[in-house]
Design an enzyme around this catalytic site. Sequence first.
Site, PDB file in Angstrom:
ATOM      1  N   ARG A 195       6.648  -2.230  16.438  1.00 42.00           N
ATOM      2  CA  ARG A 195       7.110  -0.827  16.485  1.00 42.00           C
ATOM      3  C   ARG A 195       6.532  -0.197  17.740  1.00 42.00           C
ATOM      4  O   ARG A 195       5.317  -0.080  17.863  1.00 42.00           O
ATOM      5  CB  ARG A 195       6.608  -0.106  15.232  1.00 42.00           C
ATOM      6  CG  ARG A 195       6.949   1.377  15.179  1.00 42.00           C
ATOM      7  CD  ARG A 195       6.284   2.033  13.972  1.00 42.00           C
ATOM      8  NE  ARG A 195       6.614   3.441  13.883  1.00 42.00           N
ATOM      9  CZ  ARG A 195       6.005   4.400  14.581  1.00 42.00           C
ATOM     10  NH1 ARG A 195       5.037   4.110  15.416  1.00 42.00           N
ATOM     11  NH2 ARG A 195       6.371   5.656  14.430  1.00 42.00           N
ATOM     12  N   LYS A 199      -1.783   3.280  20.970  1.00 42.88           N
ATOM     13  CA  LYS A 199      -2.840   3.792  20.082  1.00 42.88           C
ATOM     14  C   LYS A 199      -4.191   3.915  20.781  1.00 42.88           C
ATOM     15  O   LYS A 199      -4.415   3.343  21.827  1.00 42.88           O
ATOM     16  CB  LYS A 199      -2.896   2.942  18.808  1.00 42.88           C
ATOM     17  CG  LYS A 199      -1.690   3.303  17.923  1.00 42.88           C
ATOM     18  CD  LYS A 199      -1.729   2.742  16.542  1.00 42.88           C
ATOM     19  CE  LYS A 199      -0.523   3.324  15.778  1.00 42.88           C
ATOM     20  NZ  LYS A 199      -0.229   2.587  14.551  1.00 42.88           N
TER      21      LYS A 199
HETATM   22  N1  PMM Z   1       2.083   4.093  13.354  1.00 45.57           N
HETATM   23  C1  PMM Z   1       2.469   5.372  13.479  1.00 45.57           C
HETATM   24  C2  PMM Z   1       3.559   5.873  12.746  1.00 45.57           C
HETATM   25  N2  PMM Z   1       4.253   5.075  11.910  1.00 45.57           N
HETATM   26  N3  PMM Z   1       4.594   2.961  10.942  1.00 45.57           N
HETATM   27  C3  PMM Z   1       4.214   1.694  10.774  1.00 45.57           C
HETATM   28  N4  PMM Z   1       4.897   0.895   9.935  1.00 45.57           N
HETATM   29  N5  PMM Z   1       3.166   1.157  11.456  1.00 45.57           N
HETATM   30  C4  PMM Z   1       2.413   1.899  12.325  1.00 45.57           C
HETATM   31  O1  PMM Z   1       1.442   1.365  12.882  1.00 45.57           O
HETATM   32  C5  PMM Z   1       2.769   3.266  12.506  1.00 45.57           C
HETATM   33  C6  PMM Z   1       3.884   3.769  11.783  1.00 45.57           C
HETATM   34  C7  PMM Z   1       1.707   6.292  14.407  1.00 45.57           C
HETATM   35  O2  PMM Z   1       2.251   6.278  15.685  1.00 45.57           O
HETATM   36  P1  PMM Z   1       3.215   7.442  16.281  1.00 45.57           P
HETATM   37  O3  PMM Z   1       2.538   8.770  15.980  1.00 45.57           O
HETATM   38  O4  PMM Z   1       3.286   7.172  17.712  1.00 45.57           O
HETATM   39  O5  PMM Z   1       4.549   7.364  15.640  1.00 45.57           O
END
Ligand code: PMM
Length: 283
Positions: free
Chosen positions: A244, A204
């Site tokens: 995650r 992030k």
């Molecule tokens: N961050 C992203 C997408 N989904 N789900 C949860 N539960 N927690 C998060 O912090 C989260 C998520 C954004 O990241 P990406 O675009 O790399 O998937």
Amino acid sequence: MGVVNVTPDSFSDGGRWFEPDAAVAHGLRLLAEGADVLDVGGESTRPGSQRVAVDEERRRVLPVVRELVAAGAVVSVDTTRAAVARDAVAAGAHLVNDVSGGLADPAMADVVAQTGVAYVAMHWRGHADVMDSLTHYDDVVADVRDELAGRLAALEAAGIRREQVVLDPGLGFAKAGRDNWPLLAHLDALQELGRPVLVGSSRKRFLGHLLAGPDGEPAAPTARDRATAAISALSALGGAWCVRVHDVAGSADAVRVAAAWSAARGDRTDAGRSATQDGEHRA
Ligand code: PMM
């Protein structure tokens, strides 16, 4: 939890696994690297991004969910839409991961209540196009905890069992860069709500700023994986249930280090315990 983004535009890996075959192969690789759960998403939540149509989201995620489930994976669907969640669960998904914690779609709670699947409720204040303007907190840890407590109560009132819910502070979502660190350092505040906690720090923006070079240029997303792994170790020691991440290998090692560390300290902790061993994902 390994990230399988079936999107052309996610901030760190957009487009790489956009074709279903490539997404499935990527998911299988993450499993081999130590992921317990694969999180399949068809809509980017990058700051400023626009929504995709529901049919397009379905078209992206359902074949990938189906194939990964058939391959024996525990699969989570990353969606804010009740219709997509319902179809993904019918296709075999075990968890629904909703970055809006039920706020984006009023029908989501019903789907989760009816299907009985585990549900990740993330702290959220608005869609990606507006979230960067929703970052005012008096005390970010207390405010996020209280807003999640409110969500938990609303989800229960809508018929979801408390045991189904996993909570997530929503790093980077309606958060200024500086807000993410106290949330990580005080995971115990979220644990006071009595539910498992999931941490999503992977690649992030706040890590890009932490790792900026001498010219102040933020580190590129894939150059944030070592810092992500460090957060995985610290989160596991801090009592997180799940991290995650995009780069599973580094975080799987990091979580093992945390488990050995806390075992040597004599802690009773869940660090390093597999989500698939304890059945928690089936709540
Ligand atoms: N961050 C992203 C997408 N989904 N789900 C949860 N539960 N927690 C998060 O912090 C989260 C998520 C954004 O990241 P990406 O675009 O790399 O998937």
